[in-house]
Design a protein around this motif. Structure first.
Motif, mmCIF file in Angstrom:
data_model
loop_
_atom_site.group_PDB
_atom_site.id
_atom_site.type_symbol
_atom_site.label_atom_id
_atom_site.label_comp_id
_atom_site.label_asym_id
_atom_site.label_seq_id
_atom_site.Cartn_x
_atom_site.Cartn_y
_atom_site.Cartn_z
ATOM 1 N N UNK A 4 16.032 5.731 -58.056
ATOM 2 C CA UNK A 4 15.963 4.546 -57.237
ATOM 3 C C UNK A 4 15.005 3.567 -57.905
ATOM 4 N N UNK A 5 15.469 2.363 -58.151
ATOM 5 C CA UNK A 5 14.659 1.377 -58.857
ATOM 6 C C UNK A 5 13.821 0.508 -57.923
ATOM 7 N N UNK A 6 14.310 0.279 -56.700
ATOM 8 C CA UNK A 6 13.608 -0.626 -55.796
ATOM 9 C C UNK A 6 13.815 -0.179 -54.362
ATOM 10 N N UNK A 7 12.724 -0.165 -53.609
ATOM 11 C CA UNK A 7 12.781 0.124 -52.183
ATOM 12 C C UNK A 7 12.118 -1.035 -51.466
ATOM 13 N N UNK A 8 12.778 -1.556 -50.459
ATOM 14 C CA UNK A 8 12.235 -2.649 -49.657
ATOM 15 C C UNK A 8 11.901 -2.083 -48.289
ATOM 16 N N UNK A 9 10.655 -2.240 -47.864
ATOM 17 C CA UNK A 9 10.233 -1.770 -46.557
ATOM 18 C C UNK A 9 10.148 -2.960 -45.607
ATOM 19 N N UNK A 10 10.510 -2.731 -44.371
ATOM 20 C CA UNK A 10 10.526 -3.785 -43.365
ATOM 21 C C UNK A 10 9.561 -3.449 -42.235
ATOM 22 N N UNK A 11 8.940 -4.470 -41.684
ATOM 23 C CA UNK A 11 8.156 -4.328 -40.463
ATOM 24 C C UNK A 11 8.918 -5.026 -39.341
ATOM 25 N N UNK A 12 8.731 -4.573 -38.110
ATOM 26 C CA UNK A 12 9.450 -5.157 -36.985
ATOM 27 C C UNK A 12 9.228 -6.664 -36.940
ATOM 28 N N UNK A 13 10.325 -7.393 -36.784
ATOM 29 C CA UNK A 13 10.259 -8.840 -36.689
ATOM 30 C C UNK A 13 10.598 -9.548 -37.982
ATOM 31 N N UNK A 14 10.673 -8.808 -39.080
ATOM 32 C CA UNK A 14 11.009 -9.423 -40.363
ATOM 33 C C UNK A 14 12.524 -9.514 -40.515
ATOM 34 N N UNK A 15 13.207 -8.406 -40.292
ATOM 35 C CA UNK A 15 14.666 -8.379 -40.412
ATOM 36 C C UNK A 15 15.341 -8.410 -39.047
ATOM 37 N N UNK A 47 22.837 -1.760 -31.048
ATOM 38 C CA UNK A 47 22.940 -2.928 -31.912
ATOM 39 C C UNK A 47 21.824 -3.923 -31.682
ATOM 40 N N UNK A 48 21.489 -4.603 -32.737
ATOM 41 C CA UNK A 48 20.440 -5.614 -32.715
ATOM 42 C C UNK A 48 20.959 -6.890 -33.353
ATOM 43 N N UNK A 49 20.337 -7.981 -33.005
ATOM 44 C CA UNK A 49 20.650 -9.240 -33.665
ATOM 45 C C UNK A 49 19.658 -9.441 -34.802
ATOM 46 N N UNK A 50 20.146 -9.856 -35.960
ATOM 47 C CA UNK A 50 19.221 -10.110 -37.071
ATOM 48 C C UNK A 50 18.407 -11.372 -36.808
ATOM 49 N N UNK A 51 17.250 -11.453 -37.447
ATOM 50 C CA UNK A 51 16.492 -12.694 -37.385
ATOM 51 C C UNK A 51 17.278 -13.754 -38.123
ATOM 52 N N UNK A 90 14.169 -7.960 -34.661
ATOM 53 C CA UNK A 90 13.013 -7.935 -33.773
ATOM 54 C C UNK A 90 13.326 -7.056 -32.575
ATOM 55 N N UNK A 91 12.620 -5.954 -32.458
ATOM 56 C CA UNK A 91 12.841 -5.052 -31.333
ATOM 57 C C UNK A 91 11.761 -5.194 -30.260
#
Length: 137
Positions: A1-12, A82-86, A14-15
């Motif tokens: 794996x060359x790249x891993x992107x981590x997300x925090x709530x509200x970036x991608x 399901x969630x809505x994306x930002x 919002x729960x």
């Protein structure tokens, strides 16, 4: 794996609104009504230990014990529905795909994967599912 992107709530996705709504409902069910402002002030962004500590102090150990498991279960169910994306997420994911198209493997996106659900990491995260469902606008 060359790249891993981590997300925090509200970036991608919002729960936070889910957590607020669910905790208001739980409070009402347990005879301890809360307003949205109270939930945000007391619980949002805090650890499980901090939340349970506040609940125990305010409501007693029995009620605190009745709070956490239903909250986690209901939150997981709501996220799985399901969630809505930002705004802009589908476009951002499309742009990332274009930028990294020459990589041997696509970047991995870890979002919405709690420690307790780490075994699900091979499935699309809630953020990716939300973006795929809405597509670029």
């Amino acid at each position: 794996m060359e790249l891993v992107i981590f997300d925090c709530d509200g970036v991608l996705v919002d729960t936070e609104h889910l957590a607020v709504r669910l905790q208001i409902a739980l409070g009402a069910e347990l005879g301890r009504p809360l307003t949205a402002d109270e939930v945000v002030e007391r619980f949002i962004g805090r650890s499980k230990e901090a939340i349970l500590g506040q609940l125990t102090e305010r409501l007693g150990a029995r009620t605190a014990g009745l709070w956490w498991s239903p909250l986690v279960r209901r939150h997981r169910e709501a996220v799985d529905l399901g969630l809505d994306p930002v705004d802009g997420l589908p476009e951002a994911l499309a742009a990332l795909t274009a930028v990294f198209h020459d990589m041997r493997e696509p970047p991995a996106l870890l979002a919405g994967v709690s420690r307790g659900r780490a075994e699900d990491h091979g499935q699309a995260s809630p953020a990716v599912r939300a973006a795929e469902a809405h597509g670029p606008t």
